[in-house]
Scaffold this motif. Structure first.
Motif, PDB file in Angstrom:
ATOM      1  N   THR A  24       1.661  -4.689   9.596  1.00  0.00           N
ATOM      2  CA  THR A  24       2.993  -5.304   9.682  1.00  0.00           C
ATOM      3  C   THR A  24       4.110  -4.332   9.278  1.00  0.00           C
ATOM      4  N   LEU A  25       3.838  -3.396   8.362  1.00  0.00           N
ATOM      5  CA  LEU A  25       4.890  -2.486   7.880  1.00  0.00           C
ATOM      6  C   LEU A  25       4.689  -1.026   8.296  1.00  0.00           C
ATOM      7  N   ALA A  26       3.496  -0.475   8.032  1.00  0.00           N
ATOM      8  CA  ALA A  26       3.308   0.967   8.272  1.00  0.00           C
ATOM      9  C   ALA A  26       3.343   1.325   9.752  1.00  0.00           C
ATOM     10  N   VAL A  27       2.684   0.516  10.588  1.00  0.00           N
ATOM     11  CA  VAL A  27       2.629   0.845  12.022  1.00  0.00           C
ATOM     12  C   VAL A  27       4.030   0.887  12.648  1.00  0.00           C
ATOM     13  N   PRO A  28       4.900  -0.106  12.405  1.00  0.00           N
ATOM     14  CA  PRO A  28       6.255   0.010  12.971  1.00  0.00           C
ATOM     15  C   PRO A  28       7.002   1.254  12.478  1.00  0.00           C
ATOM     16  N   MET A  29       6.788   1.626  11.216  1.00  0.00           N
ATOM     17  CA  MET A  29       7.458   2.835  10.693  1.00  0.00           C
ATOM     18  C   MET A  29       6.914   4.092  11.374  1.00  0.00           C
TER      19      MET A  29
ATOM     20  N   ALA B 243       0.179  21.050   8.837  1.00  0.00           N
ATOM     21  CA  ALA B 243      -0.166  19.812   9.537  1.00  0.00           C
ATOM     22  C   ALA B 243      -0.224  18.696   8.497  1.00  0.00           C
ATOM     23  N   ILE B 244       0.111  17.491   8.935  1.00  0.00           N
ATOM     24  CA  ILE B 244      -0.037  16.318   8.057  1.00  0.00           C
ATOM     25  C   ILE B 244      -0.728  15.212   8.851  1.00  0.00           C
ATOM     26  N   SER B 245      -1.717  14.578   8.214  1.00  0.00           N
ATOM     27  CA  SER B 245      -2.311  13.363   8.769  1.00  0.00           C
ATOM     28  C   SER B 245      -2.055  12.219   7.793  1.00  0.00           C
ATOM     29  N   TYR B 246      -1.600  11.094   8.332  1.00  0.00           N
ATOM     30  CA  TYR B 246      -1.389   9.900   7.503  1.00  0.00           C
ATOM     31  C   TYR B 246      -2.592   8.986   7.689  1.00  0.00           C
ATOM     32  N   THR B 247      -3.322   8.737   6.617  1.00  0.00           N
ATOM     33  CA  THR B 247      -4.505   7.885   6.720  1.00  0.00           C
ATOM     34  C   THR B 247      -4.326   6.649   5.839  1.00  0.00           C
ATOM     35  N   PHE B 248      -4.831   5.536   6.341  1.00  0.00           N
ATOM     36  CA  PHE B 248      -4.662   4.233   5.687  1.00  0.00           C
ATOM     37  C   PHE B 248      -6.048   3.615   5.555  1.00  0.00           C
ATOM     38  N   ASP B 249      -6.425   3.280   4.341  1.00  0.00           N
ATOM     39  CA  ASP B 249      -7.787   2.802   4.085  1.00  0.00           C
ATOM     40  C   ASP B 249      -7.852   1.284   3.933  1.00  0.00           C
ATOM     41  N   ASP B 250      -9.006   0.741   4.254  1.00  0.00           N
ATOM     42  CA  ASP B 250      -9.408  -0.626   3.916  1.00  0.00           C
ATOM     43  C   ASP B 250      -8.765  -1.720   4.779  1.00  0.00           C
ATOM     44  N   GLY B 251      -7.873  -1.344   5.718  1.00  0.00           N
ATOM     45  CA  GLY B 251      -7.312  -2.337   6.631  1.00  0.00           C
ATOM     46  C   GLY B 251      -6.469  -3.411   5.964  1.00  0.00           C
ATOM     47  N   LEU B 252      -5.652  -3.040   4.986  1.00  0.00           N
ATOM     48  CA  LEU B 252      -4.759  -4.043   4.368  1.00  0.00           C
ATOM     49  C   LEU B 252      -3.707  -4.512   5.377  1.00  0.00           C
TER      50      LEU B 252
ATOM     51  N   ILE C 172      -2.566  12.436   3.676  1.00  0.00           N
ATOM     52  CA  ILE C 172      -2.090  11.324   2.836  1.00  0.00           C
ATOM     53  C   ILE C 172      -3.064  10.153   2.956  1.00  0.00           C
ATOM     54  N   MET C 173      -3.389   9.523   1.818  1.00  0.00           N
ATOM     55  CA  MET C 173      -4.224   8.313   1.812  1.00  0.00           C
ATOM     56  C   MET C 173      -3.411   7.163   1.204  1.00  0.00           C
ATOM     57  N   ALA C 174      -3.163   6.125   2.017  1.00  0.00           N
ATOM     58  CA  ALA C 174      -2.422   4.965   1.525  1.00  0.00           C
ATOM     59  C   ALA C 174      -3.305   3.725   1.590  1.00  0.00           C
ATOM     60  N   HIS C 175      -2.996   2.750   0.735  1.00  0.00           N
ATOM     61  CA  HIS C 175      -3.683   1.457   0.767  1.00  0.00           C
ATOM     62  C   HIS C 175      -2.619   0.376   1.023  1.00  0.00           C
ATOM     63  N   GLY C 176      -2.171  -0.302  -0.031  1.00  0.00           N
ATOM     64  CA  GLY C 176      -1.114  -1.292   0.153  1.00  0.00           C
ATOM     65  C   GLY C 176       0.197  -0.603   0.516  1.00  0.00           C
ATOM     66  N   ILE C 177       1.058  -1.332   1.236  1.00  0.00           N
ATOM     67  CA  ILE C 177       2.376  -0.778   1.571  1.00  0.00           C
ATOM     68  C   ILE C 177       3.442  -1.561   0.800  1.00  0.00           C
ATOM     69  N   GLY C 178       3.535  -2.859   1.057  1.00  0.00           N
ATOM     70  CA  GLY C 178       4.490  -3.686   0.318  1.00  0.00           C
ATOM     71  C   GLY C 178       3.794  -4.591  -0.696  1.00  0.00           C
ATOM     72  N   ARG C 179       2.509  -4.872  -0.439  1.00  0.00           N
ATOM     73  CA  ARG C 179       1.708  -5.734  -1.315  1.00  0.00           C
ATOM     74  C   ARG C 179       0.344  -5.083  -1.506  1.00  0.00           C
ATOM     75  N   GLY C 180      -0.469  -5.711  -2.349  1.00  0.00           N
ATOM     76  CA  GLY C 180      -1.843  -5.236  -2.508  1.00  0.00           C
ATOM     77  C   GLY C 180      -1.920  -4.019  -3.416  1.00  0.00           C
ATOM     78  N   TYR C 181      -3.155  -3.508  -3.580  1.00  0.00           N
ATOM     79  CA  TYR C 181      -3.342  -2.407  -4.518  1.00  0.00           C
ATOM     80  C   TYR C 181      -2.734  -1.112  -4.004  1.00  0.00           C
ATOM     81  N   ALA C 182      -2.224  -0.337  -4.960  1.00  0.00           N
ATOM     82  CA  ALA C 182      -1.566   0.950  -4.678  1.00  0.00           C
ATOM     83  C   ALA C 182      -0.414   0.803  -3.685  1.00  0.00           C
ATOM     84  N   ALA C 183       0.260  -0.356  -3.699  1.00  0.00           N
ATOM     85  CA  ALA C 183       1.431  -0.540  -2.838  1.00  0.00           C
ATOM     86  C   ALA C 183       2.576   0.335  -3.362  1.00  0.00           C
ATOM     87  N   PHE C 184       3.515   0.657  -2.479  1.00  0.00           N
ATOM     88  CA  PHE C 184       4.702   1.401  -2.888  1.00  0.00           C
ATOM     89  C   PHE C 184       5.618   0.466  -3.686  1.00  0.00           C
TER      90      PHE C 184
END
Ligand SMILES: [Zn+2]
Length: 332
Positions: free
Chosen positions: A55-60, A41-50, A207-219
């Motif tokens: 704008t990017l992760a939800v459409p993907m 199983a995989i859960s994708y989690t996104f912290d801090d509401g960046l 998975i724990m993600a923060h920034g996606i295109g901008r911000g800290y720990a962005a890809f």
């Protein structure tokens, strides 16, 4: 051996005993480790509401048909898009999503969960301050989203046995481990290796993600995340992707469940899948698996209604939440 396994073994032993006289092979029934009897199983989690999470992760995620979990900090959620944009550029870009956007995400099936009211390190706080951080966030999400947050991620991933116990007063689970992604190390290949490992280990990867295109720990490139989702989607037969709350509840239900089988004969079986957990909350269907080598069709009924059934090579899968009523499965 846990109690579920013991009871299942007893039921199977009983079935085997009864059927030995007739010379028939007893149907084998078990609860799958993960939904759909998948390996991992995989859960994708996104912290801090960046902001980029909306704008990017939800459409993907939507493109892949995946549901994500968003651990938000209600005390920092932006009141307007202008404020959200301003927050995104701040050093600590917490709360760059607005409440209407979070409601939209919840409406799409994503989980809006708690990251506490103001992101203070809970182990440093007095018990009443911890309770206030949890209660204020719980109430705000319940009021603004229309449903209470089922789960929580600790600020800075810092917890103690006391804070974990405090969280369970409000939530079904806290995130107690995770794999942080973002930055230079997170390439498509790195994510593929990580995914392989989850399948190999029959694990629940978080998975724990923060920034996606901008911000800290962005890809380094947000498309890395899209590629990864496509890769995992292509492995849907072996990987179950769902929200943190859904997998957490599945695991808890699975480990708590009692499965009692009565009168199994080739082509028919009656069982009771029950649990001592609160049924209004713990209602994620478990997958029951009957090993039945040659099957063309199958049906499962409970309390007059039909349950979802899948016939796969060598097995029948039935999706059923724990409940007191017996399930009757027939197949040929
Ligand atoms: Zn955080």
């Amino acid at each position: 051996m846990n109690i579920t396994k013991q009871l299942t073994s007893c039921a199977l032993a009983f079935a085997a005993c009864c059927l030995a006289a007739s010379g028939a092979t007893p149907p084998q029934l078990r609860i799958a480790r993960f939904a759909g009897d998948r390996a991992a199983a995989i859960s994708y989690t996104f912290d801090d509401g960046l902001r980029d999470q909306y704008t990017l992760a939800v459409p993907m995620l939507n493109e892949a048909g995946f549901k994500g979990t968003f651990f938000v900090i209600p005390g920092h959620v932006a009141p307007s898009i202008e404020e959200a944009e301003r927050k995104q550029d701040a050093k600590r870009a917490w709360g760059g999503i607005t409440w209407p956007e979070l409601r939209e995400m919840a409406g799409q099936g994503h989980e809006i969960a708690s990251h506490t009211w103001s992101h203070r390190a809970l182990p440093k706080l007095a018990p009443e301050e911890v309770d206030a951080e949890l209660a204020k966030a719980f109430d705000a999400i319940k009021t603004r989203i229309g449903r209470p947050p089922l789960t929580l991620a600790f600020p800075f991933n810092q917890s103690t046995p006391e804070t974990k116990a405090a969280v369970l007063k409000y939530h079904v689970a806290s995130r107690d481990y995770q794999t942080g992604v973002g930055g230079g190390k997170t390439t498509v290949e790195w994510l593929e290796n990580w995914t392989d490992k989850q399948v190999r280990d029959r694990a629940w990867g978080i998975i724990m993600a923060h920034g996606i295109g901008r911000g800290y720990a962005a890809f380094t490139d947000p498309e890395i995340l899209r590629d990864h989702f496509r890769h995992v989607k292509g492995r849907a037969h072996e990987i179950w992707v769902d929200t943190f709350a859904n997998v957490a509840r599945y695991v808890k239900e699975r480990d708590n469940a009692r499965l009692v089988v009565s009168s199994p004969i080739p082509g028919r079986l009656v069982c009771v899948l029950s649990s001592t957990l609160e049924p209004a909350v713990y209602n994620v269907p478990l997958t029951l698996v009957i090993e039945a080598p040659v099957v063309t069709s199958a049906r499962a009924k409970r309390a007059g209604g039909e349950l979802p059934v899948r016939v796969v090579p060598g097995a029948i899968q039935i999706d059923a939440a724990p409940d007191k009523d017996p399930i009757t499965v027939t197949w040929h």
